[in-house]
Every structure is written in structure tokens, then in C-alpha cells.
Design a protein around this motif. Structure first.
Motif, short mmCIF file in Angstrom:
data_model
loop_
_atom_site.label_atom_id
_atom_site.label_comp_id
_atom_site.label_asym_id
_atom_site.label_seq_id
_atom_site.Cartn_x
_atom_site.Cartn_y
_atom_site.Cartn_z
N ARG A 179 0.71 -1.08 0.22
CA ARG A 179 -0.01 0.09 -0.08
C ARG A 179 0.82 1.17 0.08
NH1 ARG A 179 -4.63 -0.27 4.60
NH2 ARG A 179 -2.59 -0.69 5.87
N LEU A 180 0.78 1.91 -0.93
CA LEU A 180 1.62 3.10 -1.13
C LEU A 180 1.48 4.16 -0.08
CD1 LEU A 180 1.24 4.15 -5.07
CD2 LEU A 180 3.15 2.63 -3.79
N GLY A 181 2.60 4.48 0.39
CA GLY A 181 2.69 5.54 1.69
C GLY A 181 2.38 4.85 2.84
N LYS A 182 2.29 3.47 3.12
CA LYS A 182 1.95 2.81 4.36
C LYS A 182 3.04 2.02 4.70
CE LYS A 182 -2.57 3.75 4.81
NZ LYS A 182 -3.04 4.57 6.20
N GLY A 183 4.13 1.61 3.83
CA GLY A 183 5.25 0.92 4.23
C GLY A 183 5.15 -0.36 4.74
N ASP A 184 3.93 -0.75 3.96
CA ASP A 184 3.57 -2.35 4.56
C ASP A 184 3.43 -3.24 3.07
OD1 ASP A 184 1.22 -1.26 3.58
OD2 ASP A 184 0.20 -1.24 5.33
N GLY A 185 2.91 -4.32 3.10
CA GLY A 185 2.86 -5.32 2.07
C GLY A 185 4.03 -6.43 2.45
N GLY A 186 4.07 -7.17 1.32
CA GLY A 186 5.23 -8.14 1.35
C GLY A 186 4.57 -9.58 1.80
N MET A 187 5.30 -9.91 2.65
CA MET A 187 5.15 -11.31 3.15
C MET A 187 5.01 -11.64 4.63
SD MET A 187 6.80 -14.17 0.83
CE MET A 187 8.39 -13.78 1.39
#
Length: 443
Positions: free
Chosen positions: A182-190
Motif C-alpha cells: 500500500r503506497l505510503g503505508k510501508g507495508d505489504g510483502g510477506m
């Protein structure tokens, strides 16, 4: 001295049961009853000079399980709840005996529909993955629902509006989830999550130029030496296939995609044990063209590749929707939107596709409902989903031998095989089916 030949008595919840040491030995060394034997398989005497072994458990379930050890057949009377019996079987270490009595070894040509489970999340399903012990996990949007082998749902995993791209079982206690950034959130990935509680154990980072980067993780795969592979897309140069240690969660390697090829958008990853390579497939419609390659991480190079760019195919044949490597046949099997199977020779780099006309199950115009063709290979049988059914192919020429289909639920958007079960996820009715092989007949 043991009492191998004597009758054995149990007091279970106030009821007396009598059996023989031979019957108890059928439970195996790792069971509750196996612990009552010494190293020579002689049964020990009851403690405190008692005449029987006392067990403070449910006597009705004990009677069912004792009869299972005697005959090998499982009969559950109406007064015994099935879930209670399963929990008692786990206490006695007999859960594998119960499973073997309920269904036989997996055989795609003998599968029967066992039950259907209605989902609880809105929208089309993203993925379904069979667990090693007969359970499964189902992804819908940003939610992942986990079911044990009794199909009892555990607390769901909610990624707070991050779309789930893929899921995989690390072991029976942990599931791995890949999600969009999520752009601007610094999350995502695994992230690695507990299958029983849904709690996050740890995240898997991508490091580029000694900096931790946010990224989108896509397709997942696992190797026997506890490595995790994932397709990755970042905002800088983090396009390619990442490798992590399954135990520590630390990044071990990263294979960057080369210009003119596609790795970070991969739809399918498959680890090949014999060649120690990773199959990476980026397919239609994620890309206008299809890219399939084998990566050797020891040499850090692409050792085989195929693409339909410039290939003299018809429009229909060009739309490869899934691919799976078959090492024993030295080929990659692909499927198009019309359920035609194609085979690419792994011994020839950039070879052509040999399409199999006998696999064509639909002719003429495509139906209006969505098509989600998928492939799986299990115990020498090839499975291909098409709309609302799954076809089974066998033999050296991959002849169609059976089809799995039920009357409602709509198109199959994904299916998975594991734990001697096949799970099929339908999109329209938000339901998944459980297919099992019946026990072989007793002669």
C-alpha cells in the motif's frame, strides 16, 4: 515380565473394557497405547497393582476407537459427535488411523465429493491451499480463512484491506501470506502467521542497497531445504525473485529480472527437486505475452526459457493461463482458455508448444462465465480445471480418464491437492468443495 498374551482391562470414565495386547499393538509405537509397551513390545503391568488401566476420558469414543483397532473399520454411532471423536483420537494418537479408515490413498480417478463449505468473506476467491494434514486455507480479498482437517475454522487472518496474492503452508502450524504493497503505508510483502490463532509471527523483508524496501509479494514456492521463494515488485529496482530462510525469516538471495523478461509479476512458482531449479511463469492476462523460465540460484542464471513473443500461434493458443513442470517427462505442461493442454520440451531452449487435441473438452464459443484454468500434478496424475469442473489425465499420453464436477457454485477459480484431499474453490457462490478417495473395499 510383560503380559503380552493376557487380556488387558481398561477403566475409561467408569466403564470397563477388555481387549488384547495384540489389538493395542495395532495403534503403533507413537500412540498412547504404544507407551504401555516396553522396548520388547511386552505390555507393562497396571500401576499400583491395579487390575486395570484407568483413563479419565470419554468411554463412548473409546469404544469406537477400540473397535477401529480390532477391525480396521470406523463406525461412528449417532450418539457420538464426530468432532468429539476426532479430539479423542488425537489424545490417543490414533488420528492417522481414523483418517485411513475414513478415506483411502489419494487417487484422482476415485475421488468422491465429501462435503462443501460455504465461505464467509465477500467477493471472488483469490486462492485455496491444501494443508499437510488435510486442512486448508482460503484467501478472499484481504482475508484468509484457515480450516483444520476436521474443517473447523480457526480465527481468520485480516490484513486490513491489503489484497492477498498467494498463501502457502510452511507446516501444519504456520501459513505464509503474500500481499500487495500500500503506497505510503510501508507495508505489504510477506508475513508468517499462526494457523491456529492468526497472529503474525514475523515479516520477510527485501533489502536493496543495504536498505529495507517496501514491496508487493506475489507467487510463492518452497524447497525441501527450508527456503521460501516469492515474486517481488518494488518501487525501485526490486523486481525479481526473492529467497528467504524459512526458519529465521532472513533474506538469502535475490534474482533480479533482466530487461525484456518478466519475473516480478510471476503468476506461478514451482520448485523442481531433481534439477534444483525454480520454475517461474508469468502468464496471460497479467502480461500480454507469456514468459516461462527455469532459474538456477547456484549459478545465478536462467538455464531455460520460453516465451510466446513472435511465436506463430493462433490467438486462442497464445493465451496460456497456467504452467507446471513435469521433470519425469522433461517437459512443461501449459493450458489455454479452451482447456487444451500443451507440452514444451525442457531439453530445448525456446522450443515450440505441442498442443494435445485429445484434451479439448470444450468446442466452439467460450461460455459467458469467467474461465479460471489451473493445473496440478500429483502422484503421476495431471489435473486441469476448466469453468466448473476438474479433468484428470493419466498415462504417458495424458489421456482424459475422469472429471470432477458438482451442480452449483459456478466457475472454479482455484484448486489444491494435499493431505489426501482435493479442495476446489468456486467463485460465484463463495464455496469450496472437499473431494476424498473412499477407502478400498474389504474383500
Amino acid at each position: 515380565m510383560g503380559v503380552q498374551k493376557d487380556v488387558v482391562k481398561f477403566n475409561v470414565g467408569g466403564r470397563i473394557f477388555q481387549t488384547t495386547a495384540t489389538t493395542l499393538a495395532n495403534a503403533g509405537r507413537d500412540s498412547f497405547f504404544g507407551a504401555l509397551f516396553d522396548d520388547n513390545w511386552d505390555l507393562q503391568q497396571p500401576p499400583n497393582n491395579r487390575q486395570e488401566f484407568f483413563i479419565d476420558r470419554n468411554p463412548d469414543c473409546f469404544a469406537v476407537l477400540l473397535d477401529l483397532l480390532r477391525t480396521g473399520d470406523l463406525y461412528i454411532p449417532s450418539n457420538v459427535p464426530e468432532r468429539l471423536l476426532y479430539r479423542e483420537a488425537m489424545f490417543y494418537g490414533l488420528i492417522d488411523h481414523v483418517r485411513s479408515a475414513k478415506w483411502g490413498p489419494f487417487d484422482g480417478n476415485r475421488l468422491k465429493l465429501s462435503r462443501s463449505v460455504t465461505g464467509r468473506a465477500p467477493g471472488d476467491g483469490t486462492a485455496i491451499r491444501a494443508g499437510p494434514d488435510g486442512g486448508c486455507c482460503v484467501a478472499h480479498g484481504s482475508m484468509v480463512h484457515v480450516f483444520d482437517w476436521m474443517l473447523e475454522e480457526h480465527p481468520p487472518i485480516n490484513l486490513d484491506y491489503q489484497r492477498v496474492n498467494d498463501i502457502g503452508w510452511v507446516n501444519s502450524e504456520h501459513v505464509l501470506i503474500s500481499a500487495c504493497e500500500r503506497l505510503g503505508k510501508g507495508d505489504g510483502g510477506m508475513g508468517l502467521f499462526s494457523s491456529s490463532t492468526g497472529n503474525l509471527r514475523y515479516k520477510f523483508n527485501v533489502v536493496h542497497d543495504n536498505q529495507i524496501k517496501s514491496y508487493t509479494a506475489g507467487a510463492l514456492s518452497f524447497s525441501p531445504d527450508y527456503k521460501i521463494f516469492a515474486s517481488c515488485k518494488g518501487r525501485s529496482n526490486e523486481y525479481g525473485i526473492g529467497v528467504w530462510d524459512q526458519v529465521t525469516g532472513k533474506q538469502m538471495d535475490f534474482f533480479y529480472e533482466s530487461p525484456g523478461w518478466s519475473l516480478g509479476d510471476a503468476d506461478k512458482l514451482q520448485w523442481l527437486n531433481e534439477s534444483n531449479c525454480l520454475l517461474v511463469a508469468t502468464l496471460f492476462p497479467r502480461k500480454d505475452n507469456c514468459y516461462i523460465s527455469l532459474l538456477d540460484f547456484r549459478e545465478k542464471r536462467m538455464v531455460w526459457s520460453w516465451s510466446d513473443i513472435g511465436a506463430p500461434f493462433t490467438v486462442d493458443e497464445k493465451r496460456v493461463r497456467d504452467a507446471i513442470a513435469m521433470e519425469e517427462c522433461n517437459s512443461v505442461c501449459v493450458v489455454n482458455e479452451y482447456d487444451d493442454l500443451g507440452f514444451i520440451d525442457l531439453r530445448i531452449n525456446g522450443g515450440s508448444v505441442r498442443w494435445s487435441s485429445r484434451s479439448r473438452l470444450l468446442k466452439g464459443k467460450m461460455p459467458d462465465e469467467p474461465c479460471y484454468p489451473k493445473l496440478a500434478l500429483h502422484n503421476g496424475q495431471l489435473f486441469s480445471s476448466m469453468n466448473d469442473s476438474i479433468s484428470v489425465f493419466c498415462g504417458p499420453d495424458w489421456v482424459l480418464t475422469s472429471r470432477l464436477r458438482r451442480s452449483y457454485g459456478g466457475s472454479i477459480c482455484d484448486f489444491s491437492i494435499g493431505g489426501d484431499r482435493l479442495f476446489a474453490l468456486h467463485s460465484e457462490e463463495n464455496v469450496f468443495d472437499v473431494w476424498e478417495t473412499p477407502p478400498p473395499p474389504v474383500i
